[in-house]
Design a protein around this motif. Structure first.
Motif, PDB file in Angstrom:
ATOM      1  N   GLY A  24      18.292  47.629 -51.444  1.00  0.00           N
ATOM      2  CA  GLY A  24      17.300  48.643 -51.135  1.00  0.00           C
ATOM      3  C   GLY A  24      17.344  49.713 -52.203  1.00  0.00           C
ATOM      4  O   GLY A  24      18.427  50.246 -52.516  1.00  0.00           O
ATOM      5  N   TYR A  25      16.193  50.028 -52.797  1.00  0.00           N
ATOM      6  CA  TYR A  25      16.150  50.993 -53.898  1.00  0.00           C
ATOM      7  C   TYR A  25      14.853  51.791 -53.778  1.00  0.00           C
ATOM      8  O   TYR A  25      13.768  51.214 -53.694  1.00  0.00           O
ATOM      9  N   PHE A  26      14.986  53.103 -53.771  1.00  0.00           N
ATOM     10  CA  PHE A  26      13.813  53.972 -53.680  1.00  0.00           C
ATOM     11  C   PHE A  26      13.682  54.750 -54.971  1.00  0.00           C
ATOM     12  O   PHE A  26      14.588  55.505 -55.352  1.00  0.00           O
ATOM     13  N   LEU A  27      12.569  54.567 -55.660  1.00  0.00           N
ATOM     14  CA  LEU A  27      12.292  55.291 -56.901  1.00  0.00           C
ATOM     15  C   LEU A  27      11.295  56.395 -56.606  1.00  0.00           C
ATOM     16  O   LEU A  27      10.142  56.127 -56.252  1.00  0.00           O
ATOM     17  N   ARG A  28      11.764  57.629 -56.705  1.00  0.00           N
ATOM     18  CA  ARG A  28      10.871  58.777 -56.571  1.00  0.00           C
ATOM     19  C   ARG A  28      10.258  59.058 -57.937  1.00  0.00           C
ATOM     20  O   ARG A  28      10.964  59.310 -58.912  1.00  0.00           O
ATOM     21  N   TRP A  29       8.955  58.982 -58.007  1.00  0.00           N
ATOM     22  CA  TRP A  29       8.257  59.149 -59.292  1.00  0.00           C
ATOM     23  C   TRP A  29       7.139  60.164 -59.074  1.00  0.00           C
ATOM     24  O   TRP A  29       6.024  59.814 -58.707  1.00  0.00           O
ATOM     25  N   GLN A  43      16.035  50.727 -43.134  1.00  0.00           N
ATOM     26  CA  GLN A  43      15.506  51.875 -42.392  1.00  0.00           C
ATOM     27  C   GLN A  43      16.613  52.897 -42.127  1.00  0.00           C
ATOM     28  O   GLN A  43      16.429  54.103 -42.318  1.00  0.00           O
ATOM     29  N   ARG A  44      17.777  52.418 -41.703  1.00  0.00           N
ATOM     30  CA  ARG A  44      18.885  53.344 -41.425  1.00  0.00           C
ATOM     31  C   ARG A  44      19.432  53.953 -42.715  1.00  0.00           C
ATOM     32  O   ARG A  44      19.787  55.137 -42.758  1.00  0.00           O
ATOM     33  N   GLN A  45      19.504  53.166 -43.767  1.00  0.00           N
ATOM     34  CA  GLN A  45      19.977  53.693 -45.045  1.00  0.00           C
ATOM     35  C   GLN A  45      19.066  54.809 -45.550  1.00  0.00           C
ATOM     36  O   GLN A  45      19.534  55.785 -46.143  1.00  0.00           O
ATOM     37  N   MET A  46      17.761  54.671 -45.315  1.00  0.00           N
ATOM     38  CA  MET A  46      16.826  55.725 -45.708  1.00  0.00           C
ATOM     39  C   MET A  46      17.132  57.019 -44.961  1.00  0.00           C
ATOM     40  O   MET A  46      17.108  58.109 -45.543  1.00  0.00           O
ATOM     41  N   LEU A  47      17.445  56.906 -43.682  1.00  0.00           N
ATOM     42  CA  LEU A  47      17.804  58.093 -42.906  1.00  0.00           C
ATOM     43  C   LEU A  47      19.062  58.749 -43.459  1.00  0.00           C
ATOM     44  O   LEU A  47      19.137  59.974 -43.628  1.00  0.00           O
ATOM     45  N   LEU A  48      20.079  57.935 -43.753  1.00  0.00           N
ATOM     46  CA  LEU A  48      21.325  58.465 -44.284  1.00  0.00           C
ATOM     47  C   LEU A  48      21.138  59.111 -45.658  1.00  0.00           C
ATOM     48  O   LEU A  48      21.822  60.080 -46.002  1.00  0.00           O
ATOM     49  N   ALA A  49      20.212  58.558 -46.446  1.00  0.00           N
ATOM     50  CA  ALA A  49      19.977  59.063 -47.804  1.00  0.00           C
ATOM     51  C   ALA A  49      18.982  60.218 -47.838  1.00  0.00           C
ATOM     52  O   ALA A  49      18.770  60.817 -48.888  1.00  0.00           O
ATOM     53  N   GLY A  50      18.362  60.516 -46.709  1.00  0.00           N
ATOM     54  CA  GLY A  50      17.380  61.598 -46.681  1.00  0.00           C
ATOM     55  C   GLY A  50      16.047  61.219 -47.297  1.00  0.00           C
ATOM     56  O   GLY A  50      15.342  62.078 -47.839  1.00  0.00           O
ATOM     57  N   VAL A  51      15.687  59.946 -47.213  1.00  0.00           N
ATOM     58  CA  VAL A  51      14.396  59.481 -47.716  1.00  0.00           C
ATOM     59  C   VAL A  51      13.460  59.287 -46.529  1.00  0.00           C
ATOM     60  O   VAL A  51      13.658  58.378 -45.721  1.00  0.00           O
ATOM     61  N   ALA A  52      12.465  60.135 -46.401  1.00  0.00           N
ATOM     62  CA  ALA A  52      11.527  60.051 -45.283  1.00  0.00           C
ATOM     63  C   ALA A  52      10.581  58.871 -45.478  1.00  0.00           C
ATOM     64  O   ALA A  52      10.231  58.517 -46.605  1.00  0.00           O
ATOM     65  N   SER A  53      10.168  58.265 -44.389  1.00  0.00           N
ATOM     66  CA  SER A  53       9.212  57.160 -44.484  1.00  0.00           C
ATOM     67  C   SER A  53       7.928  57.611 -45.150  1.00  0.00           C
ATOM     68  O   SER A  53       7.269  56.837 -45.857  1.00  0.00           O
ATOM     69  N   SER A  54       7.559  58.871 -44.962  1.00  0.00           N
ATOM     70  CA  SER A  54       6.320  59.392 -45.553  1.00  0.00           C
ATOM     71  C   SER A  54       6.382  59.473 -47.073  1.00  0.00           C
ATOM     72  O   SER A  54       5.357  59.656 -47.734  1.00  0.00           O
ATOM     73  N   LEU A  81       5.623  54.339 -36.592  1.00  0.00           N
ATOM     74  CA  LEU A  81       6.221  55.284 -35.651  1.00  0.00           C
ATOM     75  C   LEU A  81       6.045  56.715 -36.132  1.00  0.00           C
ATOM     76  O   LEU A  81       5.751  57.626 -35.333  1.00  0.00           O
ATOM     77  N   ASP A  82       6.216  56.930 -37.428  1.00  0.00           N
ATOM     78  CA  ASP A  82       6.079  58.269 -38.002  1.00  0.00           C
ATOM     79  C   ASP A  82       4.631  58.617 -38.329  1.00  0.00           C
ATOM     80  O   ASP A  82       4.355  59.695 -38.856  1.00  0.00           O
ATOM     81  N   ARG A  83       3.729  57.690 -38.061  1.00  0.00           N
ATOM     82  CA  ARG A  83       2.298  57.890 -38.309  1.00  0.00           C
ATOM     83  C   ARG A  83       2.038  58.392 -39.732  1.00  0.00           C
ATOM     84  O   ARG A  83       1.358  59.406 -39.952  1.00  0.00           O
ATOM     85  N   VAL A  84       2.597  57.666 -40.678  1.00  0.00           N
ATOM     86  CA  VAL A  84       2.368  57.986 -42.086  1.00  0.00           C
ATOM     87  C   VAL A  84       0.873  57.890 -42.363  1.00  0.00           C
ATOM     88  O   VAL A  84       0.242  56.854 -42.111  1.00  0.00           O
ATOM     89  N   ALA A  85       0.296  58.970 -42.857  1.00  0.00           N
ATOM     90  CA  ALA A  85      -1.159  59.080 -42.944  1.00  0.00           C
ATOM     91  C   ALA A  85      -1.754  58.398 -44.168  1.00  0.00           C
ATOM     92  O   ALA A  85      -2.914  57.971 -44.141  1.00  0.00           O
ATOM     93  N   HIS A  86      -0.982  58.283 -45.247  1.00  0.00           N
ATOM     94  CA  HIS A  86      -1.558  57.728 -46.472  1.00  0.00           C
ATOM     95  C   HIS A  86      -1.412  56.204 -46.506  1.00  0.00           C
ATOM     96  O   HIS A  86      -0.529  55.636 -45.853  1.00  0.00           O
ATOM     97  N   PRO A  87      -2.253  55.530 -47.293  1.00  0.00           N
ATOM     98  CA  PRO A  87      -2.090  54.081 -47.445  1.00  0.00           C
ATOM     99  C   PRO A  87      -0.778  53.749 -48.149  1.00  0.00           C
ATOM    100  O   PRO A  87      -0.320  54.495 -49.018  1.00  0.00           O
ATOM    101  N   VAL A  88      -0.181  52.636 -47.756  1.00  0.00           N
ATOM    102  CA  VAL A  88       1.011  52.108 -48.425  1.00  0.00           C
ATOM    103  C   VAL A  88       0.648  50.724 -48.943  1.00  0.00           C
ATOM    104  O   VAL A  88       0.244  49.854 -48.171  1.00  0.00           O
ATOM    105  N   ARG A  89       0.780  50.534 -50.239  1.00  0.00           N
ATOM    106  CA  ARG A  89       0.416  49.251 -50.842  1.00  0.00           C
ATOM    107  C   ARG A  89       1.657  48.381 -50.990  1.00  0.00           C
ATOM    108  O   ARG A  89       2.708  48.871 -51.400  1.00  0.00           O
TER     109      ARG A  89
END
Length: 306
Positions: A24-29, A43-54, A81-89
């Motif tokens: 699992g790798y999240f690139l903030r750009w 999903q749990r790793q994102m919570l621990l790392a402070g990466v919001a689904s949004s 669940l978090d009702r992310v408003a923007h499209p995710v591709r």
């Protein structure tokens, strides 16, 4: 918080360990968030790392082995669940469309996320905006797999003292950037007179593969390369038979391709000491080496000199 950084969510290969979650790798750009290869537990790793689904705007899968995709159901359901408003591709090998559908609808949930599937079936540009281009290339693995490359175009950095010299401010600066020249006080000012070159940045993500031309094409001149190093060189025959790389091979790729920051990951559970991976890559590559650990944040390198 940095505008560009890599958040490592998991670093294990086929089998997770007590210290390493599946991939699992999240690139903030800047304003985009690329989630690469979410394995089981992401999903749990994102919570621990402070990466919001949004924060996720793109979901990129290299292939459909479980350690690279079994986290998709949890991530997709969390987006709803978090009702992310923007499209995710979502980008993934087109040959695995059936698997993606199974993962996306693995259980009953209230599906409200705007998840737009954009399968990859050939080398080339996957998606492009005014700010970056996402490319894919087919790797050499027992199942179809693609690596990804993110490229920011070269641009120009405006110089405040030069702008002030020519009396340029506010909307005039934006107009100059769009058109390349502007009339000010009876004279033409060109963008080159009030700016300096700004090299674009590049990122590559290379997972399960043997050495092939695509690996080098993806890694060529990148500022950061996230690459699998499943095995050590002592097990190179095993790596080749399973379609994987060694830490030494990853180091050679980084050296040959002029990589600035090499991030090693996707480690086999057979090895207990990650220091050996660093030593093996460092024997052939003298740039920055990061041996990835779960929940680590890796700042993106500063821009290259013009």
């Amino acid at each position: 918080m940095s505008g560009r950084e890599l958040v490592v969510l998991g670093t294990a290969s086929q089998a997770p360990t007590r210290l390493r979650n599946h991939n699992g790798y999240f690139l903030r750009w800047d304003g985009d968030g690329f989630l690469f290869d979410p394995g089981e537990g992401t999903q749990r790793q994102m919570l621990l790392a402070g990466v919001a689904s949004s924060a996720v705007t793109r979901l990129c899968l290299t292939h459909f082995h479980g350690d690279h995709c079994l986290g998709v159901p949890g991530v997709v359901q969390r987006l709803s669940l978090d009702r992310v408003a923007h499209p995710v591709r979502a980008h993934f090998p087109a040959s695995g469309q059936e698997y993606f559908e199974r993962l996306r609808h693995a259980s009953v949930f209230h599906d409200v996320v705007d998840l737009r599937e954009e399968p990859v079936d050939q080398d080339g540009v996957v998606s492009a905006t005014a700010d970056w281009t996402l490319e894919a290339r087919r790797l050499d693995h027992p199942v179809e797999a693609f690596g990804y490359r993110l490229v920011e175009p070269d641009g120009r950095r405006m110089l405040p003292d030069r702008l002030a010299r020519y009396g340029l401010a506010g909307p005039d600066v934006g107009r100059l950037q769009r058109t390349g020249l502007i009339e000010v006080g009876g004279r033409t000012v060109r963008v080159e007179e009030v700016s300096a070159p700004r090299p674009g940045q590049r990122f590559a993500f290379v997972m399960d593969t043997r050495i092939c031309d695509a690996v080098h094409a993806l890694a060529d001149g990148v500022d950061m390369l996230v690459i699998e190093s499943t095995f050590l060189d002592e097990d190179s025959a095993l790596a080749d038979s399973y379609g994987h790389l060694t830490a030494r091979q990853a180091g050679v790729v980084a050296a040959v391709c002029g990589v600035r920051c090499l991030v090693l990951t996707h480690f086999s559970q057979r090895y207990g000491d990650p220091v050996r991976f660093h030593a093996e890559a460092a024997a052939v590559y003298d740039g920055e080496i990061v041996v990835a650990q779960d929940l680590m944040r890796v700042p993106f390198p500063g821009r290259r000199p013009a």
